[in-house]
Design an enzyme around this catalytic site. Structure first.
Site, short mmCIF file in Angstrom:
data_model
loop_
_atom_site.label_atom_id
_atom_site.label_comp_id
_atom_site.label_asym_id
_atom_site.label_seq_id
_atom_site.Cartn_x
_atom_site.Cartn_y
_atom_site.Cartn_z
N LYS A 40 0.83 -1.76 -0.13
CA LYS A 40 -0.03 0.05 0.68
C LYS A 40 0.50 1.15 0.03
CE LYS A 40 -4.34 -1.85 2.75
NZ LYS A 40 -5.09 -1.62 1.60
N ASP A 75 -7.20 -3.52 11.15
CA ASP A 75 -7.60 -4.27 10.00
C ASP A 75 -8.20 -5.55 10.43
OD1 ASP A 75 -8.63 -4.02 6.79
OD2 ASP A 75 -6.51 -5.36 6.75
N ARG A 104 -9.95 -11.38 2.48
CA ARG A 104 -11.41 -12.81 1.30
C ARG A 104 -10.46 -14.07 1.74
NH1 ARG A 104 -11.71 -8.71 -4.20
NH2 ARG A 104 -11.16 -7.36 -2.25
N1 BES Z 1 -7.95 -4.16 4.35
C1 BES Z 1 -7.87 -3.00 2.88
C2 BES Z 1 -9.43 -2.80 2.96
C3 BES Z 1 -9.46 -1.80 4.01
C4 BES Z 1 -9.18 -0.17 3.57
C5 BES Z 1 -10.19 -0.97 4.49
C6 BES Z 1 -9.11 0.41 3.76
C7 BES Z 1 -10.34 0.11 5.38
C8 BES Z 1 -9.71 1.21 4.84
C9 BES Z 1 -8.20 -5.05 2.13
O1 BES Z 1 -7.37 -5.73 2.98
C10 BES Z 1 -7.30 -4.06 1.12
O2 BES Z 1 -6.93 -3.56 1.04
N2 BES Z 1 -8.17 -4.16 0.33
C11 BES Z 1 -8.28 -3.47 -1.30
C12 BES Z 1 -8.80 -4.74 -2.64
C13 BES Z 1 -8.09 -4.41 -3.21
C14 BES Z 1 -6.53 -5.07 -3.80
C15 BES Z 1 -9.23 -5.37 -4.72
C16 BES Z 1 -8.73 -2.43 -1.65
O3 BES Z 1 -9.84 -2.39 -0.70
O4 BES Z 1 -8.10 -1.71 -2.03
ZN ZN Z 2 -6.66 -5.63 4.43
MN MN Z 3 -5.09 -5.32 2.11
#
Ligand code: BES
Ligand code: ZN
Ligand code: MN
Length: 505
Positions: free
Chosen positions: A283, A294, A357
């Site tokens: 990220k 998380d 997931r």
């Molecule tokens: N934990 C994150 C989702 C998230 C993002 C929660 C911001 C709270 C605030 C999750 O694991 C994630 O990174 N999801 C990605 C999925 C994508 C790579 C398909 C996302 O939402 O960008």
């Molecule tokens: Zn996550």
């Molecule tokens: Mn993630």
């Protein structure tokens, strides 16, 4: 929080403050009850209203100082807004705003005057529960890493409410006990989200679950450690955990509240990613610190289990929390890898940041061993859900109409808002992999990201009635509100308790 009810007029109570909810209507035309207060305070109230200092706008506050005419040091008016009645959520915000203000004034012991309108329209037990939960949740305060002990604010330990009939007072007290159990469970689990991930590790969460399990014989805890996860072939969770130095666990906490039906189970599954850096698909640095929350889905499941136990609900529920950090390293799982879940399903990893997931695939897979009547999972799953719904509603997905309705009803009672989002073949097709069973990214990338994530989970449920709550937006507050501080919100605990109450019926 300690609670007592005094029968005599609330304005005689020997407390540090008396809280009086006032609507905009009442601020314009003072009702009988307030007129009496006004006379007692030598017209302070009418003077304040005439000056325009208080209009009854929701969460607005005005303190009046009786200066000895009644025992209380202050009378705190709190606005309830336009309507005569309030929703469960609005009421929690009203009492929460007052409670936080009094906490700031270091007042611990205070009395609340219940508006007559709600005494007529709402069940006293429900009102009691929302009041207690509202106060306890609002005054949660995460200061244990501050070196100055003065940073720690008092928790209210005493409230009195009046006036009620004897029967109302009794029902209200029952509600207060329930709301206290829920509020305390929320604050217990919020701490895990607020703590640094280096301290709130998977092992720490397991230790907290162990302490909880010791509190009642009807709890039974199994912590699957790395060796057990290998034995049980949790290839998905172990895959995500490959980059982490801290060991993964899967927490399995049973509540056997209905020994008459020992085979009848329902499962709560929560995402327990203790820190999400994104892994190899790392990220951006901005706000990455927040990814310590998380594990909020998992924390909500533990919090709900705690409250369900405290309330001794007569139903069997298993809480399952797969937990790990998601970090990049030389041993980390990589885009292109294929992982196999404990049910033998293969997952093609296209983005290591869609890790939630993946670990839930194992969590849901383990839940299926109980042949549960229903599975509900909670997860801070997608940024896309925040884009779609913002931070006020959780995304709700379900493959089962009655489970969906039960959650909607639970949401109306608890004040935790949910919004229905779709599932279906069109989305399911997007998570089919060319070379494995499913892939962890939709074929159309970020389009409908919250939905393709849910569709992925649905592929792991094997047709069991299931619902999924995407709490990415609701589990964390980036800003302070009159009724709560920043940080972990405790979303989901009360919702799951209300759901479990329906299951116990
Ligand atoms: N934990 C994150 C989702 C998230 C993002 C929660 C911001 C709270 C605030 C999750 O694991 C994630 O990174 N999801 C990605 C999925 C994508 C790579 C398909 C996302 O939402 O960008
Ligand atoms: Zn996550
Ligand atoms: Mn993630």
């Amino acid at each position: 929080m300690r609670y007592t009810y005094t029968e005599h007029a609330p304005f005689d109570a020997k407390v540090e403050a008396i809280v009086v909810p006032v609507s905009e209507q009442e601020a314009r035309v003072i009702p009988r009850t307030l007129a009496a207060l006004d006379r007692t305070l030598n017209g302070q109230l009418t003077a304040a209203l005439a000056a325009g200092d208080f209009t009854g706008k929701e969460h607005s506050l005005l303190a009046l100082y009786p200066a000895g005419v009644i025992p209380a040091a202050r009378v705190l008016l709190v606005g309830t807004g336009k309507k005569k009645d309030v929703t469960p959520l609005e009421w929690q915000h009203v009492v929460g705003a007052a409670a936080r203000a009094l906490q700031g004034m270091k007042a611990k012991r205070w009395a609340l005057v219940l508006p007559e309108a709600y005494r007529k329209t709402r069940k006293p037990s429900e009102l009691g529960a929302l009041t207690a939960k509202g106060i306890i949740a609002a005054t949660y305060h995460f200061a244990e890493y501050k070196s100055d002990p003065a940073a720690r604010l008092p928790v209210p330990d005493f409230i009195t409410v009046g006036p009620l009939s004897a029967a109302q007072a009794k029902a209200f007290a029952v509600g207060v006990a329930e709301g206290t159990a829920i509020g305390e469970a929320m604050n217990w689990m919020r701490r895990f989200g607020d703590m640094p991930s280096s301290d709130a590790t998977p092992t720490y969460l397991a230790d907290q679950a162990r302490a909880l399990a010791k509190s009642d014989k009807r709890f039974r805890l199994t912590v699957l450690d790395r060796a057990a996860l290998e034995r049980e072939k949790f290839g998905a969770l172990l895959g995500v955990a490959r980059g982490a130095a801290t060991p993964p666990v899967c927490i399995v906490l049973e509540w056997r509240g209905n020994p008459k039906q020992p085979k009848e189970w329902r499962a709560l599954v929560g995402k327990g990613v203790t820190f999400d850096s994104g892994g190899i698909s790392i990220k951006p640095g901005d706000k990455m610190d927040e990814m310590k929350f998380d594990m909020s889905g998992g924390a909500s499941v533990l919090g709900a289990m705690r409250a369900i136990g405290a309330l001794e609900l007569k139903t069997n529920i298993v809480g399952i929390v797969p937990a790990t950090d998601n970090l990049p390293s030389g041993t980390a799982y990589k885009p292109g890898d294929i992982l196999t879940t404990c049910r033998g399903k293969t997952i093609e990893v296209l983005n290591t940041d869609a890790e939630g997931r993946i670990i839930l695939a194992d969590g849901i897979g383990y839940a299926l061993r109980y042949e549960p009547k229903a599975i509900v999972d909670l997860a801070t799953l997608t940024g896309a859900c925040i884009v779609a719904l913002g931070t006020h509603y959780a995304g709700l997905f379900a493959n089962d109409e009655s489970l969906f309705r039960a959650l909607r009803t639970a949401s109306e009672t608890s004040g935790e808002r949910v919004w229905h989002l779709p599932l279906g073949d069109a989305y399911t097709r997007e998570v089919q992999s060319d070379i494995a069973d499913i892939q962890n990214l939709g074929k159309r990338g970020r389009e409908g990201g919250a939905i393709t994530a849910a569709a992925f989970l649905q592929e792991c449920t094997e047709g069991t009635p299931w619902a999924h709550l995407d709490i990415a937006g609701t589990a964390w507050a980036t800003d302070q509100q009159p009724w709560r501080g920043k940080g972990a919100t405790g979303y989901g605990v009360h919702l799951l308790v209300e759901l479990a109450k329906q299951w116990a019926r």
